[in-house]
Design an enzyme around this catalytic site. Structure first.
Site, PDB file in Angstrom:
ATOM      1  N   TRP A   1     -16.406   9.131 -13.650  1.00 12.88           N
ATOM      2  CA  TRP A   1     -15.386   9.209 -12.507  1.00 12.88           C
ATOM      3  C   TRP A   1     -14.847  10.282 -11.842  1.00 12.88           C
ATOM      4  CZ3 TRP A   1     -10.576  11.517 -12.934  1.00 12.88           C
ATOM      5  CH2 TRP A   1     -10.136  11.745 -14.272  1.00 12.88           C
TER       6      TRP A   1
ATOM      7  N   TRP B   1     -20.723   8.425 -20.779  1.00  9.36           N
ATOM      8  CA  TRP B   1     -21.190   8.671 -19.373  1.00  9.36           C
ATOM      9  C   TRP B   1     -22.613   9.216 -19.202  1.00  9.36           C
ATOM     10  CZ3 TRP B   1     -17.803   6.073 -16.725  1.00  9.36           C
ATOM     11  CH2 TRP B   1     -16.450   6.201 -16.966  1.00  9.36           C
TER      12      TRP B   1
ATOM     13  N   TRP C   1      -9.653   6.447  -8.473  1.00  6.37           N
ATOM     14  CA  TRP C   1     -11.005   6.528  -9.105  1.00  6.37           C
ATOM     15  C   TRP C   1     -10.561   6.023 -10.581  1.00  6.37           C
ATOM     16  CZ3 TRP C   1     -15.918   7.101  -8.810  1.00  6.37           C
ATOM     17  CH2 TRP C   1     -16.479   7.295  -7.358  1.00  6.37           C
TER      18      TRP C   1
ATOM     19  N   ASN D   1     -10.675   1.409   2.794  1.00  8.62           N
ATOM     20  CA  ASN D   1      -9.996   1.094   1.519  1.00  8.62           C
ATOM     21  C   ASN D   1     -10.923   0.221   0.397  1.00  8.62           C
ATOM     22  OD1 ASN D   1      -7.881   2.000  -0.648  1.00  8.62           O
ATOM     23  ND2 ASN D   1      -7.543  -0.439  -0.428  1.00  8.62           N
TER      24      ASN D   1
ATOM     25  N   GLU E   1       0.813  -1.355   0.014  1.00 12.49           N
ATOM     26  CA  GLU E   1       0.017  -0.213   0.104  1.00 12.49           C
ATOM     27  C   GLU E   1       0.749   1.273  -0.077  1.00 12.49           C
ATOM     28  OE1 GLU E   1      -3.277  -0.015  -0.436  1.00 12.49           O
ATOM     29  OE2 GLU E   1      -2.842  -2.093  -0.923  1.00 12.49           O
TER      30      GLU E   1
ATOM     31  N   TRP F   1       2.018   1.656  -3.468  1.00 12.63           N
ATOM     32  CA  TRP F   1       0.846   2.122  -4.403  1.00 12.63           C
ATOM     33  C   TRP F   1       0.853   3.747  -4.256  1.00 12.63           C
ATOM     34  CZ3 TRP F   1      -2.113   0.850  -8.214  1.00 12.63           C
ATOM     35  CH2 TRP F   1      -2.275  -0.332  -8.354  1.00 12.63           C
TER      36      TRP F   1
END
Length: 494
Positions: free
Chosen positions: A380, A327, A403, A362, A295, A298
């Site tokens: 998004w 969208w 996202w 998370n 993590e 990341w």
């Protein structure tokens, strides 16, 4: 042009030069690269924090995060006072005025050099370039430092010296660079023996902003408690992190992201604490400790990405073909998602947790993001904006990265047909509905058998809870077709 400070050979200040340390998202005195450089080079030091409420509004900074920053600044002011360094707090509208404010402060106090730690977002980089230019007009040096990442952006590259686009190979190379550089936590500077700025320090013991604030008191801001949280997580939870990290009803995550976000804690401190408890974890990829390290990496990955591709800070997708995605524009669907009234319990419980606490687990961030972008097919960016406006740990790089990962518009090898089934996700990660019942009171009496699909319960009509606003199976097919069409449009254009 940004100039890097040069270390004195004797490691200490050798003259009466005056320095200004500009705090931004690094609200700590421990392991602060810019602060260390300033105390090494200068005898007289002034510190400044510049709040920019109009810029915060444009960036959707959450009121709870603004309050968290405000409270942390009170601690930082005291910590700096103990180092004999006064902290000045200035409020201006936006980044352009912030650059001018720092310049004016530097000129009025005969500052020789301004020190700060880099922020990597586009607007922040433009602000720093503007500041450096204005300071240069007065022969004042501007020195910025890579401090936010364990491994600085630009140092983790492919064999062709290109930035990585996919996480797993990035992680492999990141670990190699880490073992070569072995970055460590830097010591806190010693107290200045004398500082001519102390006599002119602001006497206030409180901090105020002209920005909406929401109480963040459940998140402590004192130094020792933050360090203890990190230490106890590594000692008591990290070993089982890989087994408990996805279960929202269990306190199995570190909950340290708010402190990393405002810089009350550094990523190097996290790494050092982890390795102190698990010195072999780099060689144990199936361990809980390595799972938490994953993590941390990341977080680094997303920061490296916004440096390599500035467009990510400018509301643009990483994959250009996804610009063609048609969208859905439904405001009612968006509102239902925001308010936690979609009829999918795990989604709604997560969204209510976010709205009430300013934080979300998370795993739930992935579930809710997938639901918005795939089941509801809403852009998004609408979700990214909502999260930033609510999260105490709202951070552009990580929020945008997460996202775009969920929306299949980002730097992820998985194709667009990754669509989470919200019911299955709830059954898997909250099997007995403990988390759901915590946040959706109207479902407290629903039997376990129906907790993830309450509309199937024979007493569903007695519940003050909405039926599903979309059918997942139908929505999944629609999302795949819309993305497939978008990709074909891009292929035709080429």
């Amino acid at each position: 042009m940004v100039v890097q400070a040069v270390e004195n050979n004797n490691g200490s200040a050798t003259n009466n030069r005056a320095g200004l340390i500009w705090f931004r998202s690094d609200l700590r005195v421990v392991d602060n690269t810019a602060l260390i450089a300033a105390t090494r080079d200068c005898k007289n030091i002034l510190a400044v924090f510049v709040s920019t409420p109009l810029q915060w509004r444009d960036h959707d900074v959450a009121p709870i995060k603004a309050d968290f920053i405000r409270r942390r600044l009170v601690v930082l002011r005291q910590q700096l006072s103990e180092l004999n360094i006064p902290l000045v707090i200035i409020e201006v509208d936006d980044f352009e005025k912030a650059a001018q404010a720092v310049t004016d402060l530097s000129v009025s106090h005969n500052i020789s050099q301004v020190y700060c730690n880099k922020q990597y977002e586009w607007n922040e980089c433009q602000r720093d370039e503007m500041t450096a230019a204005q300071l240069g007009n007065h022969n004042i040096r501007f020195s910025s430092f890579d401090d936010d990442c364990i491994i600085a952006p630009g140092k983790v590259l492919t064999r062709n010296r290109q930035p990585f686009r996919v996480f797993t190979p990035f992680r492999r190379e990141w670990l190699k660079v880490f073992l070569l550089e072995t970055p460590t936590v830097q010591i806190t500077p010693e107290k200045l023996q004398a500082n001519s700025f102390v006599d002119n320090a602001q006497p206030e013991h409180t901090v105020s902003f002209t920005y909406p604030l929401e109480d963040s008191v459940r998140w402590t801001v004192d130094e020792e408690t933050i360090k203890q949280r990190l230490r106890l997580f590594c000692q008591e939870k990290a070993a089982a992190y890989h087994q408990q990290r996805d279960i929202p009803s269990v306190d199995g995550t570190s909950c340290l992201s708010p402190y990393l976000c405002v810089g009350a804690l550094s990523a190097r401190q996290c790494m050092a604490a982890l390795l102190a408890e698990f010195p072999q974890c780099l060689d144990e990829p199936n361990s809980g400790a390595f799972s938490w390290l994953n993590e941390i990496i990341w977080r680094e990955f997303y920061r490296h990405l916004i440096v390599a591709w500035p467009k990510l800070s400018r509301e643009q997708p990483f994959l250009d073909w996804t610009r063609h995605v048609a969208w859905d524009q439904s405001e009612s669907m968006l509102t239902a998602w925001q308010q936690g009234k979609t009829g999918y319990p795990i989604v709604d419980a997560a969204m209510r947790q976010l709205k009430q606490t300013g934080w979300m687990h998370n795993r739930l961030r992935m579930i809710t993001a997938s639901f918005l972008t795939k089941d509801l097919l809403i852009h998004w960016q609408r979700g990214e904006q909502w999260f930033m406006s609510q999260l105490i740990d709202g951070d552009l790089a990580s929020n945008n990265g997460g996202w775009q990962w969920a929306a299949s518009t980002g730097t992820d090898a998985q194709p667009y047909f990754r669509v989470f089934n919200p019911t299955v996700q709830g059954e898997r990660f909250d099997p007995d509905g403990r988390f759901i019942r915590t946040w959706i009171h109207e479902l407290r009496d629903v039997p376990d058998k129906y907790i993830h699909q309450p509309s199937l319960w024979d007493k569903a009509d007695t519940l003050n809870y909405p039926k599903p606003i979309v059918d997942h199976k139908t929505a999944r097919i629609r999302a795949i077709e819309v993305f497939k069409t978008a990709k074909s449009l891009m292929d035709e254009a080429q």
